[in-house]
Design a protein around this motif. Structure first.
Motif, PDB file in Angstrom:
ATOM      1  N   SER A 180       0.826  -1.199   0.000  1.00 57.35           N
ATOM      2  CA  SER A 180       0.000   0.000   0.000  1.00 57.35           C
ATOM      3  C   SER A 180       0.864   1.254   0.000  1.00 57.35           C
ATOM      4  N   LEU A 181       0.308   2.345  -0.557  1.00 57.40           N
ATOM      5  CA  LEU A 181       0.963   3.644  -0.440  1.00 57.40           C
ATOM      6  C   LEU A 181       0.713   4.269   0.926  1.00 57.40           C
ATOM      7  N   SER A 182      -0.040   3.550   1.745  1.00 61.55           N
ATOM      8  CA  SER A 182      -0.254   3.970   3.130  1.00 61.55           C
ATOM      9  C   SER A 182       0.058   2.782   4.043  1.00 61.55           C
ATOM     10  N   PRO A 183       1.337   2.377   4.092  1.00 61.04           N
ATOM     11  CA  PRO A 183       1.697   1.170   4.855  1.00 61.04           C
ATOM     12  C   PRO A 183       1.389   1.326   6.335  1.00 61.04           C
ATOM     13  N   GLY A 184       1.027   0.182   6.953  1.00 58.77           N
ATOM     14  CA  GLY A 184       0.666   0.213   8.366  1.00 58.77           C
ATOM     15  C   GLY A 184       1.121  -1.039   9.084  1.00 58.77           C
ATOM     16  N   ASN A 185       0.267  -1.552   9.980  1.00 60.01           N
ATOM     17  CA  ASN A 185       0.630  -2.688  10.825  1.00 60.01           C
ATOM     18  C   ASN A 185       0.998  -3.944  10.039  1.00 60.01           C
ATOM     19  N   GLU A 186       0.484  -4.056   8.811  1.00 62.50           N
ATOM     20  CA  GLU A 186       0.785  -5.245   8.010  1.00 62.50           C
ATOM     21  C   GLU A 186       2.280  -5.383   7.727  1.00 62.50           C
ATOM     22  N   GLN A 187       3.019  -4.294   7.855  1.00 63.39           N
ATOM     23  CA  GLN A 187       4.464  -4.365   7.615  1.00 63.39           C
ATOM     24  C   GLN A 187       5.143  -5.278   8.636  1.00 63.39           C
ATOM     25  N   TYR A 188       4.635  -5.316   9.855  1.00 68.69           N
ATOM     26  CA  TYR A 188       5.165  -6.254  10.853  1.00 68.69           C
ATOM     27  C   TYR A 188       4.939  -7.698  10.406  1.00 68.69           C
ATOM     28  N   LEU A 189       3.797  -7.958   9.752  1.00 67.34           N
ATOM     29  CA  LEU A 189       3.515  -9.314   9.283  1.00 67.34           C
ATOM     30  C   LEU A 189       4.463  -9.708   8.156  1.00 67.34           C
ATOM     31  N   TYR A 190       4.810  -8.739   7.308  1.00 70.53           N
ATOM     32  CA  TYR A 190       5.658  -9.019   6.154  1.00 70.53           C
ATOM     33  C   TYR A 190       7.132  -9.194   6.526  1.00 70.53           C
ATOM     34  N   TRP A 191       7.623  -8.345   7.434  1.00 71.50           N
ATOM     35  CA  TRP A 191       9.069  -8.366   7.715  1.00 71.50           C
ATOM     36  C   TRP A 191       9.431  -8.257   9.188  1.00 71.50           C
ATOM     37  N   GLY A 192       8.486  -8.358  10.083  1.00 69.00           N
ATOM     38  CA  GLY A 192       8.765  -8.194  11.504  1.00 69.00           C
ATOM     39  C   GLY A 192       9.384  -9.432  12.139  1.00 69.00           C
ATOM     40  N   ILE A 193      10.156  -9.202  13.178  1.00 68.24           N
ATOM     41  CA  ILE A 193      10.826 -10.291  13.894  1.00 68.24           C
ATOM     42  C   ILE A 193       9.815 -11.296  14.438  1.00 68.24           C
ATOM     43  N   ASP A 194       8.736 -10.803  15.043  1.00 67.49           N
ATOM     44  CA  ASP A 194       7.780 -11.688  15.707  1.00 67.49           C
ATOM     45  C   ASP A 194       7.085 -12.638  14.735  1.00 67.49           C
ATOM     46  N   GLY A 195       7.017 -12.263  13.463  1.00 64.32           N
ATOM     47  CA  GLY A 195       6.335 -13.111  12.491  1.00 64.32           C
ATOM     48  C   GLY A 195       7.248 -14.007  11.689  1.00 64.32           C
ATOM     49  N   ALA A 196       8.553 -13.961  11.982  1.00 64.60           N
ATOM     50  CA  ALA A 196       9.512 -14.661  11.133  1.00 64.60           C
ATOM     51  C   ALA A 196       9.355 -16.179  11.169  1.00 64.60           C
ATOM     52  N   ASP A 197       8.934 -16.718  12.289  1.00 65.88           N
ATOM     53  CA  ASP A 197       8.851 -18.175  12.426  1.00 65.88           C
ATOM     54  C   ASP A 197       7.435 -18.662  12.723  1.00 65.88           C
ATOM     55  N   VAL A 198       6.445 -17.815  12.485  1.00 63.12           N
ATOM     56  CA  VAL A 198       5.056 -18.195  12.698  1.00 63.12           C
ATOM     57  C   VAL A 198       4.572 -19.043  11.531  1.00 63.12           C
ATOM     58  N   THR A 199       4.002 -20.198  11.810  1.00 62.11           N
ATOM     59  CA  THR A 199       3.488 -21.052  10.749  1.00 62.11           C
ATOM     60  C   THR A 199       2.434 -20.307   9.933  1.00 62.11           C
ATOM     61  N   GLY A 200       2.596 -20.333   8.605  1.00 68.06           N
ATOM     62  CA  GLY A 200       1.658 -19.653   7.736  1.00 68.06           C
ATOM     63  C   GLY A 200       1.846 -18.154   7.696  1.00 68.06           C
ATOM     64  N   GLY A 201       2.973 -17.670   8.196  1.00 72.57           N
ATOM     65  CA  GLY A 201       3.222 -16.234   8.223  1.00 72.57           C
ATOM     66  C   GLY A 201       3.597 -15.677   6.861  1.00 72.57           C
ATOM     67  N   ARG A 202       3.793 -14.375   6.822  1.00 75.11           N
ATOM     68  CA  ARG A 202       4.083 -13.700   5.555  1.00 75.11           C
ATOM     69  C   ARG A 202       5.520 -13.240   5.432  1.00 75.11           C
ATOM     70  N   ASN A 203       6.302 -13.415   6.476  1.00 72.17           N
ATOM     71  CA  ASN A 203       7.724 -13.055   6.419  1.00 72.17           C
ATOM     72  C   ASN A 203       8.468 -14.215   5.768  1.00 72.17           C
ATOM     73  N   ASP A 213      12.331  -3.503  12.284  1.00 71.32           N
ATOM     74  CA  ASP A 213      11.224  -3.315  13.228  1.00 71.32           C
ATOM     75  C   ASP A 213      11.141  -1.858  13.689  1.00 71.32           C
ATOM     76  N   ALA A 214      12.297  -1.233  13.870  1.00 69.24           N
ATOM     77  CA  ALA A 214      12.313   0.164  14.304  1.00 69.24           C
ATOM     78  C   ALA A 214      11.738   1.080  13.231  1.00 69.24           C
ATOM     79  N   MET A 215      12.063   0.822  11.954  1.00 66.25           N
ATOM     80  CA  MET A 215      11.513   1.644  10.874  1.00 66.25           C
ATOM     81  C   MET A 215       9.997   1.480  10.789  1.00 66.25           C
ATOM     82  N   ILE A 216       9.525   0.257  10.996  1.00 68.37           N
ATOM     83  CA  ILE A 216       8.068   0.028  10.974  1.00 68.37           C
ATOM     84  C   ILE A 216       7.405   0.797  12.118  1.00 68.37           C
ATOM     85  N   ASN A 217       8.010   0.737  13.288  1.00 65.02           N
ATOM     86  CA  ASN A 217       7.460   1.476  14.434  1.00 65.02           C
ATOM     87  C   ASN A 217       7.435   2.970  14.156  1.00 65.02           C
ATOM     88  N   LEU A 218       8.498   3.471  13.512  1.00 64.68           N
ATOM     89  CA  LEU A 218       8.558   4.896  13.208  1.00 64.68           C
ATOM     90  C   LEU A 218       7.493   5.305  12.200  1.00 64.68           C
TER      91      LEU A 218
END
Length: 246
Positions: A180-203, A213-218
């Motif tokens: 999206s041109l208005s990125p939001g919380n989904e960015q954590y799902l795509y590249w966040g640490i917490d989603g890296a090893d979640v079964t069926g995740g998007r990272n 993670d810091a850039m996403i938070n910012l």
């Protein structure tokens, strides 16, 4: 996308070599007559995309605290390698060989291998029914053969493909993200640490980066449009220079 959970792709120099071996200009000419522009970043062709050259201003300020832990060219500037358009792709194949050597691999009796003589190889997982992807992969495999690398190509039906990608059972696989041109919380799902090893995740690449993670938070907490743009451009720099996709 390369699966950094596997030892083959932990080293950024190996991932860089894989990118150099991908002869985009030749493949693009063969597939589309050269008509398809290359996607140069995760937010390519948008105001959110990283700018050419070194990071400046707020982007630099946001990235600087992580300078010791991120690729140097996330700050100094990164561009995808460009081939001369010929099938042999001599300069980039030579660069790929140098990168593999830096990572501890050499060509031994025609096979890329580590110091113990173990061959460097991996599995490319594809879903059946995509002849275009298969054609591109076939040309890429020919390029890899010039490095003494012979990956295994596995084509499975949609159900098997989902089962395997859900548990990240692949070396490389086809990867598509619409951002999206208005990125939001989904960015954590795509590249966040917490989603890296979640079964069926998007990272899919398995990236785990405090800087990302810091850039996403910012970008989620920015008080101004300028800071939002800078954070997203910083995120783009980290993802692109991290050499996770080809």
């Amino acid at each position: 996308v390369m699966n950094t959970r596997l030892p083959q792709f932990e080293d950024i120099r190996v991932r860089d070599a894989m990118i150099h071996a991908f002869n985009f200009e030749f493949i693009n000419d063969a597939m589309t007559g050269g008509a398809q522009p290359r996607i140069t970043s995760y937010f390519s062709n948008s105001p959110l995309a990283m700018q050419d050259g070194p990071a400046t201003g707020r982007v630099l300020e946001f990235l600087q605290p992580f300078a010791d832990d991120i690729p140097a060219d996330a700050i100094s500037g990164y561009e995808l390698p460009i081939s001369d358009g010929s099938e042999r792709n001599r300069d980039n194949i030579s660069a790929a060989l140098d990168l593999m050597q830096q990572a501890g691999y050499t060509v031994q009796n025609g096979v890329m291998a580590n110091a113990n003589g173990d061959a460097f190889t991996f599995e490319m997982l594809l879903s059946s029914g995509s002849s275009e992807n298969q054609s591109m992969v076939d040309m890429y495999v020919q390029s890899l053969s010039r490095l003494g690398i012979t990956p295994t190509i596995t084509v499975v039906d949609g159900a098997q493909y989902s089962e395997r990608t859900d548990v990240y059972d692949f070396g490389m696989t086809y990867y598509r993200r619409g951002l999206s041109l208005s990125p939001g919380n989904e960015q954590y799902l795509y590249w966040g640490i917490d989603g890296a090893d979640v079964t069926g995740g998007r990272n899919m690449m398995g990236v785990k980066s405090e800087a990302i993670d810091a850039m996403i938070n910012l970008l989620l907490t920015s008080a101004s449009q300028d800071d939002f743009l800078a954070a997203t451009q910083g995120l783009d720099r980290l993802l692109t220079s991290g050499r996770y996709v080809i």
